[in-house]
Write a protein that holds these residues in place. Structure first.
Motif, PDB file in Angstrom:
ATOM      1  N   TYR A  62       0.821  -1.201   0.000  1.00  0.00           N
ATOM      2  CA  TYR A  62       0.000   0.000   0.000  1.00  0.00           C
ATOM      3  C   TYR A  62       0.857   1.255   0.000  1.00  0.00           C
ATOM      4  CZ  TYR A  62      -3.485  -3.359   1.515  1.00  0.00           C
ATOM      5  OH  TYR A  62      -4.314  -4.432   1.585  1.00  0.00           O
ATOM      6  N   ASN A  63       0.360   2.285  -0.636  1.00  0.00           N
ATOM      7  CA  ASN A  63       1.016   3.585  -0.641  1.00  0.00           C
ATOM      8  C   ASN A  63       0.790   4.225   0.729  1.00  0.00           C
ATOM      9  OD1 ASN A  63       1.502   6.398  -0.902  1.00  0.00           O
ATOM     10  ND2 ASN A  63       1.183   6.268  -3.110  1.00  0.00           N
ATOM     11  N   HIS A  64       1.857   4.403   1.477  1.00  0.00           N
ATOM     12  CA  HIS A  64       1.786   4.918   2.842  1.00  0.00           C
ATOM     13  C   HIS A  64       1.139   6.304   2.892  1.00  0.00           C
ATOM     14  CE1 HIS A  64       2.824   5.548   6.992  1.00  0.00           C
ATOM     15  NE2 HIS A  64       3.504   6.625   6.680  1.00  0.00           N
ATOM     16  N   LYS A  65       1.467   7.163   1.957  1.00  0.00           N
ATOM     17  CA  LYS A  65       0.897   8.525   1.990  1.00  0.00           C
ATOM     18  C   LYS A  65      -0.616   8.490   1.767  1.00  0.00           C
ATOM     19  CE  LYS A  65       5.021  11.019   0.639  1.00  0.00           C
ATOM     20  NZ  LYS A  65       5.644  11.880  -0.372  1.00  0.00           N
ATOM     21  N   TYR A  66      -1.072   7.632   0.898  1.00  0.00           N
ATOM     22  CA  TYR A  66      -2.510   7.521   0.669  1.00  0.00           C
ATOM     23  C   TYR A  66      -3.197   6.971   1.913  1.00  0.00           C
ATOM     24  CZ  TYR A  66      -6.982   6.014  -1.232  1.00  0.00           C
ATOM     25  OH  TYR A  66      -8.331   5.818  -1.434  1.00  0.00           O
ATOM     26  N   GLN A  67      -2.596   5.974   2.549  1.00  0.00           N
ATOM     27  CA  GLN A  67      -3.172   5.414   3.765  1.00  0.00           C
ATOM     28  C   GLN A  67      -3.251   6.459   4.877  1.00  0.00           C
ATOM     29  OE1 GLN A  67      -4.609   2.324   4.006  1.00  0.00           O
ATOM     30  NE2 GLN A  67      -4.229   2.346   1.826  1.00  0.00           N
ATOM     31  N   LYS A  68      -2.263   7.348   4.940  1.00  0.00           N
ATOM     32  CA  LYS A  68      -2.283   8.412   5.955  1.00  0.00           C
ATOM     33  C   LYS A  68      -3.443   9.377   5.710  1.00  0.00           C
ATOM     34  CE  LYS A  68       1.327  10.221   8.054  1.00  0.00           C
ATOM     35  NZ  LYS A  68       2.653  10.736   8.400  1.00  0.00           N
ATOM     36  N   ILE A  69      -3.775   9.617   4.456  1.00  0.00           N
ATOM     37  CA  ILE A  69      -4.904  10.491   4.145  1.00  0.00           C
ATOM     38  C   ILE A  69      -6.209   9.819   4.578  1.00  0.00           C
ATOM     39  CG2 ILE A  69      -6.274  11.458   2.240  1.00  0.00           C
ATOM     40  CD1 ILE A  69      -3.588  11.960   0.806  1.00  0.00           C
ATOM     41  N   LEU A  70      -6.321   8.512   4.308  1.00  0.00           N
ATOM     42  CA  LEU A  70      -7.545   7.786   4.666  1.00  0.00           C
ATOM     43  C   LEU A  70      -7.714   7.617   6.170  1.00  0.00           C
ATOM     44  CD1 LEU A  70      -7.841   4.828   2.141  1.00  0.00           C
ATOM     45  CD2 LEU A  70      -9.136   6.935   2.196  1.00  0.00           C
ATOM     46  N   TYR A 108     -14.586   8.938 -11.598  1.00  0.00           N
ATOM     47  CA  TYR A 108     -15.483   8.860 -10.441  1.00  0.00           C
ATOM     48  C   TYR A 108     -14.824   9.313  -9.136  1.00  0.00           C
ATOM     49  CZ  TYR A 108     -18.234   6.120 -13.702  1.00  0.00           C
ATOM     50  OH  TYR A 108     -18.945   5.706 -14.800  1.00  0.00           O
ATOM     51  N   PHE A 109     -13.768  10.112  -9.222  1.00  0.00           N
ATOM     52  CA  PHE A 109     -13.090  10.545  -7.990  1.00  0.00           C
ATOM     53  C   PHE A 109     -14.025  11.364  -7.111  1.00  0.00           C
ATOM     54  CE2 PHE A 109     -10.732  13.614  -5.457  1.00  0.00           C
ATOM     55  CZ  PHE A 109      -9.967  12.736  -4.703  1.00  0.00           C
ATOM     56  N   SER A 110     -13.996  11.035  -5.832  1.00  0.00           N
ATOM     57  CA  SER A 110     -14.788  11.739  -4.828  1.00  0.00           C
ATOM     58  C   SER A 110     -14.130  11.500  -3.482  1.00  0.00           C
ATOM     59  CB  SER A 110     -16.220  11.182  -4.821  1.00  0.00           C
ATOM     60  OG  SER A 110     -16.871  11.471  -3.619  1.00  0.00           O
ATOM     61  N   TRP A 111     -14.186  12.486  -2.601  1.00  0.00           N
ATOM     62  CA  TRP A 111     -13.635  12.300  -1.259  1.00  0.00           C
ATOM     63  C   TRP A 111     -14.515  11.353  -0.439  1.00  0.00           C
ATOM     64  CZ3 TRP A 111      -8.880  13.287  -0.132  1.00  0.00           C
ATOM     65  CH2 TRP A 111      -8.198  14.299  -0.797  1.00  0.00           C
ATOM     66  N   GLU A 112     -15.799  11.306  -0.749  1.00  0.00           N
ATOM     67  CA  GLU A 112     -16.728  10.488   0.032  1.00  0.00           C
ATOM     68  C   GLU A 112     -16.631   9.002  -0.313  1.00  0.00           C
ATOM     69  OE1 GLU A 112     -17.980  13.332  -1.681  1.00  0.00           O
ATOM     70  OE2 GLU A 112     -17.548  14.477   0.119  1.00  0.00           O
ATOM     71  N   ILE A 113     -16.526   8.687  -1.599  1.00  0.00           N
ATOM     72  CA  ILE A 113     -16.469   7.299  -2.041  1.00  0.00           C
ATOM     73  C   ILE A 113     -15.186   7.108  -2.839  1.00  0.00           C
ATOM     74  CG2 ILE A 113     -17.585   5.513  -3.432  1.00  0.00           C
ATOM     75  CD1 ILE A 113     -20.235   7.043  -2.982  1.00  0.00           C
ATOM     76  N   GLN A 114     -14.324   6.236  -2.347  1.00  0.00           N
ATOM     77  CA  GLN A 114     -13.036   6.008  -2.989  1.00  0.00           C
ATOM     78  C   GLN A 114     -13.161   4.909  -4.043  1.00  0.00           C
ATOM     79  OE1 GLN A 114     -10.293   8.012  -2.130  1.00  0.00           O
ATOM     80  NE2 GLN A 114     -11.913   9.075  -1.040  1.00  0.00           N
ATOM     81  N   THR A 115     -13.545   5.293  -5.250  1.00  0.00           N
ATOM     82  CA  THR A 115     -13.652   4.340  -6.350  1.00  0.00           C
ATOM     83  C   THR A 115     -12.272   4.137  -6.954  1.00  0.00           C
ATOM     84  OG1 THR A 115     -15.899   5.078  -6.795  1.00  0.00           O
ATOM     85  CG2 THR A 115     -14.789   3.859  -8.549  1.00  0.00           C
ATOM     86  N   THR A 116     -11.850   2.879  -7.057  1.00  0.00           N
ATOM     87  CA  THR A 116     -10.532   2.600  -7.612  1.00  0.00           C
ATOM     88  C   THR A 116     -10.634   2.098  -9.048  1.00  0.00           C
ATOM     89  OG1 THR A 116     -10.525   0.364  -6.701  1.00  0.00           O
ATOM     90  CG2 THR A 116      -9.539   2.106  -5.342  1.00  0.00           C
TER      91      THR A 116
END
Length: 164
Positions: A62-70, A108-116
């Protein structure tokens, strides 16, 4: 690698993962299970399919920076051993040096729903194939400037099945 493009481009109903797996293993889209249709059981079908073609799932980074945001408080208690470091991928064989990875969906980027969205990357985190025809000329994926790694949020380690 055979570039296979997805046929369905609908939020949480697309077949980008199916297209990426088909591309990695030089298969036709129809020869790979429609993982999205299995809902919560998708991983079981993914794992079984890999075994059926002589490959194994060996984990995810996992990308550590992305996990820190989540989940910003996770680091307060424990550092994850699954964080993605550039060196992690350098030691992995991948599928002919390529990897199935995830980015945040540009459409589909959104802060509420993380669509990958599924893509194929090389060992330098360059996206070498995006199965969506919509992203043919994409310049960057959501949050790439913040999380680095060209916006990659994780990558799967897939290796040849060990013979017993």
């Amino acid at each position: 690698m055979k570039k296979v493009f997805q046929q369905k481009i609908d939020q949480n109903q697309g077949d980008c993962m199916q297209a990426v797996i088909a591309s990695l293993f030089d298969l036709e889209l129809k020869d790979v299970p429609p993982f999205i249709e299995y809902g919560q059981d998708w991983f079981r079908y993914f794992y079984e399919f890999l075994h059926s073609i002589g490959w194994d799932y060996a984990g995810m980074r996992y990308n550590h920076k992305y996990q820190k945001i989540l989940q910003p408080t996770n680091d307060c208690f424990e550092k994850s051993k699954h964080c993605m470091l550039l060196d992690d991928i350098k030691d992995e064989p991948g599928v002919n040096g390529l990897f199935y990875a995830s980015v945040l969906s540009p459409k589909y980027f959104s802060w509420e729903i993380q669509t990958t969205h599924a893509v194929i990357i090389d060992k330098d985190f360059n996206v070498v194939h995006d199965p969506s025809p919509l992203y043919k000329n994409i310049q960057q994926y959501p949050l790439a400037d913040i999380i680095g790694y060209n916006g990659i949020i994780n990558f799967y380690m897939i290796e040849p099945l060990k013979q017993e």
